[in-house]
Enzyme design. Structure first.
Site, PDB file in Angstrom:
ATOM      1  N   ASN A  37       0.843  -1.189   0.000  1.00  0.00           N
ATOM      2  CA  ASN A  37       0.000   0.000   0.000  1.00  0.00           C
ATOM      3  C   ASN A  37       0.886   1.249   0.000  1.00  0.00           C
ATOM      4  O   ASN A  37       1.822   1.307  -0.817  1.00  0.00           O
ATOM      5  CB  ASN A  37      -1.128  -0.030   1.030  1.00  0.00           C
ATOM      6  CG  ASN A  37      -0.762  -0.262   2.465  1.00  0.00           C
ATOM      7  OD1 ASN A  37      -0.463  -1.371   2.859  1.00  0.00           O
ATOM      8  ND2 ASN A  37      -0.802   0.772   3.291  1.00  0.00           N
ATOM      9  N   ASP A  38       0.632   2.228   0.831  1.00  0.00           N
ATOM     10  CA  ASP A  38       1.220   3.569   0.697  1.00  0.00           C
ATOM     11  C   ASP A  38       2.690   3.647   0.261  1.00  0.00           C
ATOM     12  O   ASP A  38       3.525   2.906   0.779  1.00  0.00           O
ATOM     13  CB  ASP A  38       1.213   4.299   2.050  1.00  0.00           C
ATOM     14  CG  ASP A  38      -0.053   4.109   2.816  1.00  0.00           C
ATOM     15  OD1 ASP A  38      -1.030   3.594   2.273  1.00  0.00           O
ATOM     16  OD2 ASP A  38      -0.068   4.498   3.998  1.00  0.00           O
ATOM     17  N   TRP A  62      -3.299  -7.387   3.065  1.00  0.00           N
ATOM     18  CA  TRP A  62      -2.580  -6.630   4.090  1.00  0.00           C
ATOM     19  C   TRP A  62      -2.171  -7.548   5.242  1.00  0.00           C
ATOM     20  O   TRP A  62      -2.936  -8.427   5.649  1.00  0.00           O
ATOM     21  CB  TRP A  62      -3.499  -5.513   4.601  1.00  0.00           C
ATOM     22  CG  TRP A  62      -2.811  -4.466   5.409  1.00  0.00           C
ATOM     23  CD1 TRP A  62      -2.185  -3.353   4.932  1.00  0.00           C
ATOM     24  CD2 TRP A  62      -2.707  -4.408   6.831  1.00  0.00           C
ATOM     25  NE1 TRP A  62      -1.677  -2.613   5.973  1.00  0.00           N
ATOM     26  CE2 TRP A  62      -1.991  -3.240   7.152  1.00  0.00           C
ATOM     27  CE3 TRP A  62      -3.135  -5.235   7.866  1.00  0.00           C
ATOM     28  CZ2 TRP A  62      -1.702  -2.878   8.459  1.00  0.00           C
ATOM     29  CZ3 TRP A  62      -2.844  -4.879   9.172  1.00  0.00           C
ATOM     30  CH2 TRP A  62      -2.134  -3.701   9.457  1.00  0.00           C
TER      31      TRP A  62
HETATM   32  C1  FRU Z   1      -2.939   4.520   4.914  1.00  0.00           C
HETATM   33  C2  FRU Z   1      -2.534   3.724   6.120  1.00  0.00           C
HETATM   34  C3  FRU Z   1      -1.567   4.537   6.959  1.00  0.00           C
HETATM   35  C4  FRU Z   1      -0.808   3.490   7.703  1.00  0.00           C
HETATM   36  C5  FRU Z   1      -0.704   2.410   6.674  1.00  0.00           C
HETATM   37  C6  FRU Z   1      -0.725   1.016   7.225  1.00  0.00           C
HETATM   38  O1  FRU Z   1      -3.212   3.775   3.787  1.00  0.00           O
HETATM   39  O2  FRU Z   1      -3.655   3.340   6.842  1.00  0.00           O
HETATM   40  O3  FRU Z   1      -2.199   5.476   7.803  1.00  0.00           O
HETATM   41  O4  FRU Z   1       0.429   3.961   8.102  1.00  0.00           O
HETATM   42  O5  FRU Z   1      -1.793   2.571   5.787  1.00  0.00           O
HETATM   43  O6  FRU Z   1      -0.394   0.086   6.249  1.00  0.00           O
END
Ligand code: FRU
Length: 496
Positions: A37-38, A62
């Site tokens: 993700n991010d 995830w």
């Molecule tokens: C945003 C988020 C962040 C966190 C991460 C966890 O997509 O929820 O706030 O750090 O993903 O994977």
């Protein structure tokens, strides 16, 4: 020292990455294997641009967050590096969440991230404890500091929640380090806190840079803060957004707050608030400043709400947007694909003043790895056309279209028939500036995506597509008379 947990991730990558090589997009970053993700730590380091990301190598969903790692010189060709962080310390045992990176004056590479530790309450609920931590390394291997966490509950302003305190974006300004961090305050919604440090280890709370006040979603995640073209810009990713007209959509959204930073109050006075990206798939953007002074943004090209929806056979999930150059014009955020993409253009095919009425296709205008610009204008000034549609990734069964309606001055993108094996939200409509039925649509297509840039970057909209790669036809249709220019290039780069 590489922990057992990090070594396990690195061994896993070595073993399985070769199998997915032929399935990767050509020029969009993925984790190669597993889930991402991010974007994290997107920053220059020793003449290259490093990008880390939230990463769980072992499944396409995830899991306990690691940091994956790639680097580039041109934002198009990326080298994969071994996983950088694993949740192997007491204070981050439930995840190394998002954060930033900075080059230290002595040449070392500093990563600042959120360490997450969960514990179960008596009533069975689980609480997250989120603190800010640091790891320092050489661009490949990183050592977590013995003094971690470097920011904890004791440094929060009154009412700030330790359960929602995450995603530090760090930068250096002169002799000081600064970080903006997402937090939730007593009204239940997000704030962005500003911290300062002399050595990147001892941090002081400075101010609340900006607060949501339950106006744009609730918790604000993944902040980034920078100056651009005489304005100060804060990017945030709100959770639980309520739609506001066609400007902001519900769920996990992305918001850009543009204004002036008051250096006495250390507060952002915002003048304009807009969506960053108007598509279905865009979250948690992060930016860096290139050596030649460009502010470049990258984001997770995905939406949390649909992140369990993917083709069953995919062995990696999640991809980054194309890096985009940002600018502010007339108080609004503009974005265009990084100029380095142009070096990947193959043969140009172009048409001028083609009259569209009904359904048309044009010889040579097709493909799935595309950089194509279509400029649309009324064919008959006295009788404005009702709508124009551009179809891509088309075969007998599949298509995705972009529709422009001058009457409402809106664009709608519909990927209902793009090949998703799930019943999910597939359309997005957004307003565009009215310009007498004239509109310019640039689309960039890679194996699993389409990114649309409207009117030279006035707006952008990103979409994941899982259409079979053989579906490559492009066609145009309209209700009423329309003239178009088309400029099309196949994109020929390959991931190294
Ligand atoms: C945003 C988020 C962040 C966190 C991460 C966890 O997509 O929820 O706030 O750090 O993903 O994977």
């Amino acid at each position: 020292m590489i922990s057992k947990m990090l070594q396990k991730a690195r061994d896993f990558e070595k073993k399985y990455l070769p199998y997915t090589q032929s399935e990767q997009p050509k020029f969009h970053v993925t984790g190669g294997i597993g889930w991402i993700n991010d974007p994290n730590g997107f920053a220059p380091y020793k003449g290259e641009y490093h990008l880390f990301f939230q990463y769980y190598p072992y499944a396409t969903k995830w899991g306990p967050m690691h940091w994956g790692h790639v680097k580039t010189r041109d934002f198009i060709h990326w080298d994969r590096l071994p996983a950088a962080l694993a949740p192997d310390a007491e204070y981050d045992r439930d995840g190394c969440f998002s954060g930033g990176a900075v080059e230290l004056p002595d040449g070392r590479h500093l990563l600042m991230y959120t360490g997450v530790r969960c514990s179960r309450r008596r009533n069975g609920m689980i609480d997250d404890y989120q603190t800010q931590c640091i790891a320092i390394g050489d661009g490949v291997d990183y050592e977590k500091l013995a003094v971690n966490p470097v920011i904890d509950a004791s440094q929060l302003p009154e009412g700030g929640s330790i359960h929602d305190f995450r995603d530090p974006k760090i930068w250096r300004d002169g002799d000081s380090f600064y970080a903006v961090i997402g937090n939730r305050c007593s009204d239940g919604s997000g704030t962005i806190l500003l911290f300062r440090s002399e050595d990147a280890q001892h941090w002081d709370y400075v101010s609340t840079l900006s607060a949501c006040h339950n106006q744009y979603g609730r918790m604000w995640e993944c902040p980034d803060f920078f100056s651009l073209d005489g304005k100060d810009v804060l990017l945030v990713s709100p959770q639980e957004m309520t739609a506001i007209g066609l400007e902001f959509h519900p769920g996990n959204a992305n918001v850009c707050l543009i204004g002036e930073f008051d250096r006495t109050a250390n507060h952002l006075n915002r003048k304009n608030v807009q969506a960053v990206d108007y598509g279905l798939d865009f979250y948690a953007p992060q930016t860096l400043l290139t050596e030649d002074g460009r502010r470049v943004m990258i984001a997770w090209m995905q939406n949390w709400e649909t992140s369990s929806c993917k083709p069953r056979e995919l062995r990696f999930f999640g991809q980054m947007s194309l890096p985009r150059e940002l600018s502010i014009r007339n108080g609004r955020l503009y974005q265009t694909p990084v100029r380095e993409l142009e070096a990947c253009r193959g043969v140009k095919i172009d048409y001028h003043n083609v009259l569209i009425s009904g359904e048309n296709s044009l010889r040579g205008i097709s493909g799935r790895y595309l950089d194509m610009t279509v400029t649309v204008r009324p064919g008959n000034e006295k009788n404005m056309y009702k709508w124009f549609r551009l179809y891509v990734a088309r075969d007998g069964e599949h298509f995705t279209f972009i529709r422009y309606k001058p009457e409402t001055s809106t664009i709608k993108v519909d990927r209902t028939h793009s090949g998703f094996p799930h019943d999910i939200v597939n359309t997005r409509e957004f307003p565009v500036r009215f310009s007498g039925g004239v509109i310019k649509l640039r689309i960039i297509m890679d194996r699993y995506s389409m990114e649309l840039f409207v009117n030279d970057g006035e707006q952008a909209a990103s979409f994941v597509l899982y259409t079979p790669i053989e579906a490559s036809a492009v066609s145009f249709s309209s209700d009423g008379s329309v003239l178009i220019d088309v400029e099309k290039y196949d994109l020929e780069t390959a991931q190294p």
